[in-house]
Scaffold this motif. Sequence first.
Motif, PDB file in Angstrom:
ATOM      1  N   UNK A   1       0.832  -1.210   0.000  1.00 24.42           N
ATOM      2  CA  UNK A   1       0.000   0.000   0.000  1.00 24.42           C
ATOM      3  C   UNK A   1       0.861   1.253   0.000  1.00 24.42           C
ATOM      4  N   UNK A   2       1.868   1.249   0.890  1.00 25.27           N
ATOM      5  CA  UNK A   2       2.703   2.447   1.022  1.00 25.27           C
ATOM      6  C   UNK A   2       3.451   2.735  -0.277  1.00 25.27           C
ATOM      7  N   UNK A   3       4.014   1.690  -0.886  1.00 26.39           N
ATOM      8  CA  UNK A   3       4.748   1.882  -2.135  1.00 26.39           C
ATOM      9  C   UNK A   3       3.833   2.452  -3.214  1.00 26.39           C
ATOM     10  N   UNK A   4       2.613   1.906  -3.311  1.00 30.24           N
ATOM     11  CA  UNK A   4       1.690   2.401  -4.330  1.00 30.24           C
ATOM     12  C   UNK A   4       1.286   3.847  -4.036  1.00 30.24           C
ATOM     13  N   UNK A   5       1.065   4.147  -2.766  1.00 29.87           N
ATOM     14  CA  UNK A   5       0.689   5.513  -2.391  1.00 29.87           C
ATOM     15  C   UNK A   5       1.798   6.500  -2.747  1.00 29.87           C
ATOM     16  N   UNK A   6       3.038   6.135  -2.356  1.00 32.50           N
ATOM     17  CA  UNK A   6       4.174   7.025  -2.612  1.00 32.50           C
ATOM     18  C   UNK A   6       4.338   7.244  -4.110  1.00 32.50           C
ATOM     19  N   UNK A   7       4.214   6.159  -4.879  1.00 30.67           N
ATOM     20  CA  UNK A   7       4.352   6.273  -6.328  1.00 30.67           C
ATOM     21  C   UNK A   7       3.223   7.133  -6.900  1.00 30.67           C
ATOM     22  N   UNK A   8       2.011   6.946  -6.373  1.00 29.82           N
ATOM     23  CA  UNK A   8       0.856   7.703  -6.881  1.00 29.82           C
ATOM     24  C   UNK A   8       1.010   9.191  -6.619  1.00 29.82           C
ATOM     25  N   UNK A   9       1.796   9.550  -5.609  1.00 27.85           N
ATOM     26  CA  UNK A   9       2.029  10.979  -5.367  1.00 27.85           C
ATOM     27  C   UNK A   9       3.249  11.465  -6.149  1.00 27.85           C
ATOM     28  N   UNK A  10       4.335  10.675  -6.108  1.00 27.68           N
ATOM     29  CA  UNK A  10       5.599  11.139  -6.683  1.00 27.68           C
ATOM     30  C   UNK A  10       5.510  11.279  -8.201  1.00 27.68           C
ATOM     31  N   UNK A  11       4.864  10.325  -8.873  1.00 29.83           N
ATOM     32  CA  UNK A  11       4.867  10.361 -10.330  1.00 29.83           C
ATOM     33  C   UNK A  11       4.071  11.550 -10.881  1.00 29.83           C
ATOM     34  N   UNK A  12       2.806  11.761 -10.456  1.00 34.64           N
ATOM     35  CA  UNK A  12       2.100  12.945 -10.960  1.00 34.64           C
ATOM     36  C   UNK A  12       2.807  14.257 -10.587  1.00 34.64           C
ATOM     37  N   UNK A  13       3.363  14.302  -9.378  1.00 34.16           N
ATOM     38  CA  UNK A  13       4.062  15.526  -8.973  1.00 34.16           C
ATOM     39  C   UNK A  13       5.219  15.804  -9.917  1.00 34.16           C
ATOM     40  N   UNK A  14       6.005  14.764 -10.220  1.00 34.70           N
ATOM     41  CA  UNK A  14       7.146  14.971 -11.100  1.00 34.70           C
ATOM     42  C   UNK A  14       6.737  15.171 -12.549  1.00 34.70           C
ATOM     43  N   UNK A  15       5.583  14.637 -12.895  1.00 31.83           N
ATOM     44  CA  UNK A  15       5.052  14.892 -14.233  1.00 31.83           C
ATOM     45  C   UNK A  15       4.815  16.401 -14.393  1.00 31.83           C
ATOM     46  N   UNK A  16       4.151  16.980 -13.401  1.00 31.55           N
ATOM     47  CA  UNK A  16       3.864  18.413 -13.453  1.00 31.55           C
ATOM     48  C   UNK A  16       5.148  19.230 -13.373  1.00 31.55           C
ATOM     49  N   UNK A  17       5.994  18.931 -12.377  1.00 33.55           N
ATOM     50  CA  UNK A  17       7.250  19.674 -12.217  1.00 33.55           C
ATOM     51  C   UNK A  17       8.107  19.548 -13.471  1.00 33.55           C
TER      52      UNK A  17
END
Lengths: 275, 357
Positions: free
Chosen positions: A56-72
Amino acid sequence: MTEPAWVRWLLIGVSVAFLGLFLIVPLVAVFSEALRGGVGAYFTSLIDPAALSAIRLTLLVTAIAVPANLAFGLAAAWLIARFDFVGRSVLLTLIDLPFAVSPVISGLIYVLLFGLQGWLGPWLSAHNVQIIFAVPGIVLATVFVTFPYVARELIPLMQEQGSEDEQAALSLGASGWQIFRRVTLPNVKWALLYGVILCNARAMGEFGAVSVVSGHIRGETNTMPLHVEILYNEYNFVAAFAVASLLALLALATLGAKSLVERFSGAGQRGGGAA
Amino acid sequence: MSTHDTIRATTAGLLAAAVAFTSPSLAGGQQKLLNVSYDPTREFYAEFNKAFAEQWKQKTGDAVTVQQSHGGSGKQARSVIDGLEADVVTLALAYDIDAIAAKSGLLPAEWQQRLPNNSSPYTSTIVFLVRKGNPKGTRDWDDLIKPGVEVITPNPKTSGGARWNYLAAWAYVLKRELGDLSKVGNPAFEQETAAAQRRAQEFVAALFQRVPVLDSGARGSTTTFAQRGIGDVFLSWENEAFLAINELGKDKFEIVVPSISILAEPPVALVDKFADKHGTRAAATAYLEFLYSPVGQRLAAKHYFRPSRPEFADAADVKRFVKVELVTIGQVFGGWKEAQRTHFDDGGVFDQIYKPK
């Protein structure tokens, strides 16, 4: 003109042997170790509460990190490729920073910043905000180490493409948002996707930086890679390899999704062109 | 991926982050304790925590879950100092808890007087784990520096167990040279003791020359020795040695108990400021006291820690511990603060003698 047959076969043989030794054999080993105790033991170790929490934690972290870095990444690449401004080369260097420093240092930066003895730690603690040794710290560390992937994929492409298309759109009366949606984004689509896939793979697999800020609380702040290490250290080899195999599966799924998206959007593009 | 999807995914991510920020405080109704511990206690606390939760439920009617974090003792102490909010710490040596008290003030400096036996509910010692049949004929400390013997130990800079290893070897040489350890610190034998200290330093330097891999924690070293097959003798916590034999095969390793070793006292302590912040002081205190109870003592012995009250443990478990002369750190090294300063701080004896190859 072609090379003699034996040269071709030798080169093919070397490549296949290399691939087999360094990619296929470890992959097979992970799955065979994971299934050593039988399918039952395999799934038992995956539905263990601590393993579930790590997933769960890995999926959550990825779900936040990837869109954030997509935008950045998109914003940074657009800024750097399209504009000339003071500090542009500094920004370019900063984007590369996470590649240059060891992940362990990346983690330590956050400890120095948000740790109880760090700059912001006492204030955060007084206001009951937990950053490191909790989920936000893990997210921050992951965003940091995966930051360059999207931007670095986009910058060379956008520089090469130049801004003629966008200028043409502008002269035809398109708004900024229209230009972005109709011109900029479609032009960089493949590079963007590639960057996202790399970013995703790294976000799920990151060990070093996350290890420093995690605190290793079982069932709470262990991501999948950290959980694999813990299980291995507890002599629980079947479970360790089971979770590792799941990570490998996630990686394979990412690759599968990539080729699937490629196929569909390729077809869509051709259809669009015909109409 | 369309822009709409991107926006949706980003929003979902941010929402998830917001939930992650707030959820720990919503847990209410059920108490949570965090026990930050060192490497070799994993199996013991996994079982002990269940027993404590049951007992606490019976006594108070409240549910409590104990969460665990394990790693090298020094590293774990560092994490607590940096804000890993442990309600209790159960580390490998008093110095690491002293460091928490000194550097962060999270618990009082005299923490060690708050529980019986210097706050150590169980003790342990350092033994040798060798490969089956003891092919190198290792019997005692002197055999470790024979030609062709490779020794495995973790790094004394980061691992509590490794510091005990180092000091046990040192104490052995003092005993060999002086015959009687009570001469240490006695002004009448000052010269004799100084010569013995020099011999001890030479011995320990020679010993660390034989270490091919210095892992950061005890469990890493166990893996190096047992799984990766490196080295001839593993200087190990007694319980790690038993565990390696049980988990990885009785036909692969055996334990050699040297003529003299060190009494390792892994202490436990309440981290006052964090426990008060979480409102868990009562449960955390009861948790530590439960370690001294018959149940705690029996489980400690079951997991190969020497119980401080052996009468509570199963006789069969106690019988597994070989009787060996154990010296204490106070007796030979003047306590942990002194030992740490002389041997393990930056520029100390260990830094002088250990030169990586």
